[in-house]
Design a protein around this motif. Structure first.
Motif, mmCIF file in Angstrom:
data_model
loop_
_atom_site.group_PDB
_atom_site.id
_atom_site.type_symbol
_atom_site.label_atom_id
_atom_site.label_comp_id
_atom_site.label_asym_id
_atom_site.label_seq_id
_atom_site.Cartn_x
_atom_site.Cartn_y
_atom_site.Cartn_z
ATOM 1 N N ALA A 264 -13.675 6.516 -3.947
ATOM 2 C CA ALA A 264 -12.769 5.377 -3.798
ATOM 3 C C ALA A 264 -13.068 4.298 -4.829
ATOM 4 O O ALA A 264 -12.153 3.664 -5.373
ATOM 5 N N ASP B 25 -7.222 10.579 2.993
ATOM 6 C CA ASP B 25 -7.105 9.115 3.122
ATOM 7 C C ASP B 25 -5.677 8.763 3.514
ATOM 8 O O ASP B 25 -4.727 9.089 2.802
ATOM 9 N N GLU C 253 0.817 -1.209 0.000
ATOM 10 C CA GLU C 253 0.000 0.000 0.000
ATOM 11 C C GLU C 253 0.853 1.262 0.000
ATOM 12 O O GLU C 253 0.408 2.321 -0.449
ATOM 13 N N PRO D 114 -2.260 5.104 0.855
ATOM 14 C CA PRO D 114 -1.963 5.569 -0.502
ATOM 15 C C PRO D 114 -2.523 4.687 -1.617
ATOM 16 O O PRO D 114 -2.723 5.158 -2.732
ATOM 17 N N ARG D 115 -2.780 3.419 -1.319
ATOM 18 C CA ARG D 115 -3.165 2.501 -2.389
ATOM 19 C C ARG D 115 -3.910 1.303 -1.823
ATOM 20 O O ARG D 115 -3.565 0.789 -0.755
ATOM 21 N N ARG D 116 -4.936 0.851 -2.547
ATOM 22 C CA ARG D 116 -5.659 -0.373 -2.167
ATOM 23 C C ARG D 116 -5.768 -1.287 -3.383
ATOM 24 O O ARG D 116 -5.579 -0.860 -4.524
ATOM 25 N N ARG E 165 -8.437 5.356 -3.387
ATOM 26 C CA ARG E 165 -8.423 6.339 -2.294
ATOM 27 C C ARG E 165 -9.732 7.106 -2.267
ATOM 28 O O ARG E 165 -10.300 7.422 -3.305
#
Length: 260
Positions: free
Chosen positions: A170, A182, A122, A185-187, A177
């Protein structure tokens, strides 16, 4: 997962830690046991990238394995050293300052039976490079454990909190995000995480949803209702393997294997 029970038993954890780690721990331990059986050695070399204060490393050390933790935070490594000493595994668990991008500046490639990459992808600049390095650190036949934030869980959480615009954002954001505030930083989706492993040369295996319900259930209910924690843990374990629930999990866990 601060304390580890004897081999074959479930580690002793606080209720909150159990909800966060129980599914991952059981899957990981089974994979490591299989690797030990395949190699004929009860003691494996394990690398924990971003392992922090040792929530997985110390229990693995108490199982008798040699664990190297690579983490960029001196404070986390100091806590790891103290935790390992208190658990009586200071001779089996060591910390090294570094990160997954510069991994081979601090450890050798191809030397590990299992590599953990939990809560790392992430935050790194290049997740694909991070996974490639993790795979390159493995011996042939070694196990790779990836754990990262799930996109769907964040969308559901924002919507249930009444932040519908953030949930919508998101859902359509390339990094998953929900806004400038948020903290993640990354999902990832399960498909994205699996493809990262595959592209790095590993063979993806089991995918599990982690904290499917735990982050949505009021804490007071779990803490005060008799038997609620055990029932919730059982529900989490049952739902974790079902693909239908991967899309709403707070985290996603992918177990992969390096060919050979």
């Amino acid at each position: 997962m601060p304390d580890q029970a004897p081999r074959g038993e479930t580690p002793t954890r606080s209720p909150r830690a159990s909800l966060r780690t129980s599914v991952v721990w059981e899957v990981l331990k089974e994979a490591i046991d299989r690797r030990a059986e395949a190699t004929g050695s009860p003691v494996l070399d394990i690398l924990d990238t971003g392992g922090g204060s040792g929530s997985f490393a110390v229990p693995l050390g108490r199982l008798g394995h040699r664990v190297t933790v690579v983490d960029p935070s001196p404070n986390a490594l100091f806590a790891l050293e103290r935790r390992a000493a208190e658990a009586g595994v200071a001779d089996r668990v060591r910390g090294v300052q570094g990160d997954v991008h510069g991994l081979f500046e601090v450890v050798e490639p191809g030397k590990y039976d299992a590599v953990l990459c939990h809560g790392v992808l992430e935050y790194v600049d290049d997740p694909a490079e991070g996974v490639r390095n993790a795979v390159d650190a493995l011996r042939p036949g070694g196990a790779l454990s990836l754990l990262a934030a799930g996109l769907g869980g964040a969308v559901v959480a924002r919507a249930l909190a009444g932040h519908f615009a953030e949930a919508h954002r998101a859902l359509g954001d390339p990094a998953g995000r929900w806004g400038e505030g948020d903290p993640v930083p990354r999902r990832f989706t399960a498909e994205q995480l699996t493809e990262l492993a595959r592209s790095a040369g590993a063979e993806p295996g089991a995918v599990h949803g982690v904290r499917v319900f735990a982050d949505l259930v009021p804490g007071a209910l779990v803490d005060t209702q008799p038997g609620a924690l055990d029932s919730l843990l059982a529900l989490e374990a049952a739902a974790a393997e079902l693909p239908a629930f991967h899309s709403v999990a707070t985290q996603l866990h992918v177990l992969a294997r390096k060919p050979g």
